[in-house]
Motif scaffolding. Sequence first.
Motif, PDB file in Angstrom:
ATOM      1  N   TRP A   1       0.826  -1.217   0.000  1.00 53.99           N
ATOM      2  CA  TRP A   1       0.000   0.000   0.000  1.00 53.99           C
ATOM      3  C   TRP A   1       0.860   1.268   0.000  1.00 53.99           C
ATOM      4  CZ3 TRP A   1      -1.548   4.565   2.225  1.00 53.99           C
ATOM      5  CH2 TRP A   1      -2.810   5.049   1.847  1.00 53.99           C
TER       6      TRP A   1
ATOM      7  N   CYS B   1       4.731   4.015   2.992  1.00 52.13           N
ATOM      8  CA  CYS B   1       4.166   2.849   2.316  1.00 52.13           C
ATOM      9  C   CYS B   1       4.679   1.574   2.967  1.00 52.13           C
ATOM     10  CB  CYS B   1       4.518   2.870   0.823  1.00 52.13           C
ATOM     11  SG  CYS B   1       6.272   3.019   0.492  1.00 52.13           S
TER      12      CYS B   1
ATOM     13  N   CYS C   1       0.995  -5.018   3.134  1.00 48.10           N
ATOM     14  CA  CYS C   1      -0.239  -5.008   3.915  1.00 48.10           C
ATOM     15  C   CYS C   1      -0.895  -6.381   3.931  1.00 48.10           C
ATOM     16  CB  CYS C   1      -1.207  -3.949   3.375  1.00 48.10           C
ATOM     17  SG  CYS C   1      -1.764  -4.213   1.704  1.00 48.10           S
TER      18      CYS C   1
ATOM     19  N   ASN D   1      -8.019  -3.060   5.438  1.00 52.15           N
ATOM     20  CA  ASN D   1      -6.623  -3.133   5.027  1.00 52.15           C
ATOM     21  C   ASN D   1      -5.732  -2.750   6.204  1.00 52.15           C
ATOM     22  OD1 ASN D   1      -4.174  -3.133   3.769  1.00 52.15           O
ATOM     23  ND2 ASN D   1      -4.704  -1.625   2.187  1.00 52.15           N
TER      24      ASN D   1
ATOM     25  N   VAL E   1      -1.953  -1.992   7.078  1.00 56.38           N
ATOM     26  CA  VAL E   1      -0.677  -1.710   6.414  1.00 56.38           C
ATOM     27  C   VAL E   1       0.441  -1.675   7.454  1.00 56.38           C
ATOM     28  CG1 VAL E   1       0.580  -0.126   4.890  1.00 56.38           C
ATOM     29  CG2 VAL E   1      -1.923  -0.258   4.754  1.00 56.38           C
TER      30      VAL E   1
END
Length: 469
Positions: free
Chosen positions: A169, A177, A180, A211, A213
């Motif tokens: 992600w 970033c 995930c 989600n 992450v």
Amino acid sequence: MKSAEIRQAFLQFFNSKEHSIVPSSSLIPGNDPTLLFTNAGMVQFKDVFIGEDKRSYTRATSSQRCVRAGGKHNDLENVGYTARHHTFFEMLGNFSFGDYFKESAIKYAWEFLTSKEWMAIPAEKLWVTVYSEDDEAFDIWATQIGVPKDRIIRIGDNKGGRYNSDNFWAMGDTGPCGPCTEIFYDHGESIWGGPPGSPEEDGDRYIEIWNIVFMQFNRTPDGAMNPLPAPSVDTGMGLERVAAVMQDVHSNYEIDLFQNLLNATAEATNSTDLENKSLRVIADHLRSCAFLVVDGVLPSNEGRGYVLRRIMRRAIRHGHKLGQTNAFFHKLVSALVKEMGEAYPELAQAQAQVEKVFLLEEEQFAKTLEKGMAVLESALAQLSGKELSGDVAFTLYDTYGFPLDLTADIIRERDLTIDEARYDELMTQQREMSRAAGQFKVDYSNVVQLDGATEFLGYSELENSGVVT
Ligand code: ATP
Ligand code: MG
Ligand code: MG
Ligand code: MG
């Protein structure tokens, strides 16, 4: 469980795990001119993740208003076509800034979704994905949580599916970033679609709800991936999607909040068929347009204001398709305030202003919409192939104020496409001749005062992604 109760329960759950409840930030990212709109809960914490900002807490939870209608995450084209995408939605999130990592993040999510005291979703309806190389996450799911291994799917970077599913992600082209792990809900055999990673994954049977992450890197403009000061966690769960699960309906548009908006939309457009796709598009666009105005964006011909104008004109065109020739969009604001004004007092406060801005745009577009539609219909009547000429699309844009994606939205309904290369050529020619775009000019200065005008620098990125036309 009503949407409002789910929002409340989520914040309460994480508060009971020592997370500070942080209010939603604006849709206009505070100090990030590279990002078009706030597209996730982590946006207001970006600088905390990269170590440039410190807070009094290391755990936070929020319900964040998000818009995905441009930039890296753009769902505008999905609205009306999938059960799960909106331009505006609320993202429920929990965040760890160098505090807990994979194990606790997964355990919290599972507890909230499956425990009897909270959402009590049957575990056998849930599937999970992990980043292909993330054995640690796979093990946590398999051994500590006890998810059967055939329901844990490894997914790599970008598999190029219709919705670009990937398990790495990123907020945008730069910024925090990481890999995930995602949780999907199986809505049952009666709906077409396959589990993530399968050839049928673009169907709407298995819907991604959460989600998680594992924030580990900061991507810089040169593409370098610099490790963050401390491994962190950022999660996001769509409130509307979990509400659909809790209310035992398939589509987000069937949840309590949307049913009320759809009824109001049907009334304002004199429609009787509540299943009509245009009603869904209008109800969706109502939310993004209203909240963008609340957060200081006004329809204009550039940048964020042009994205707002494009969404608004799409909504107005769908009203027109339903046979509504009078201004109707502004009438829906009160229904939205009724649904969301309590959770978002800033919306209730701005009601009159939002109505004024909507009405002005409706009046402006009404001057050319009817004529533009006639021009388009006659071009379509004469069309021999499957492609509308770029010249017609350009005339619609230039003379009748039809943003390109609005024309595309219309002709997609008839399985046609536009010659975009020719359109781009004409646009370039016009830009060279003049940067003024007369037909879009509306003077808003008497209506609203724009505090802290929103600066946006990401034009080149937008142009590349085809957002600014
Ligand atoms: P999808 O694959 O379904 O498009 P996504 O992977 O792009 O979703 P994320 O960026 O992981 O979504 O966002 C976190 C969560 O926010 C998703 O799991 C989903 O519940 C919710 N969400 C994302 N996009 C939308 C949207 N356009 N409308 C409603 N909810 C959304
Ligand atoms: Mg998406
Ligand atoms: Mg996804
Ligand atoms: Mg996702």
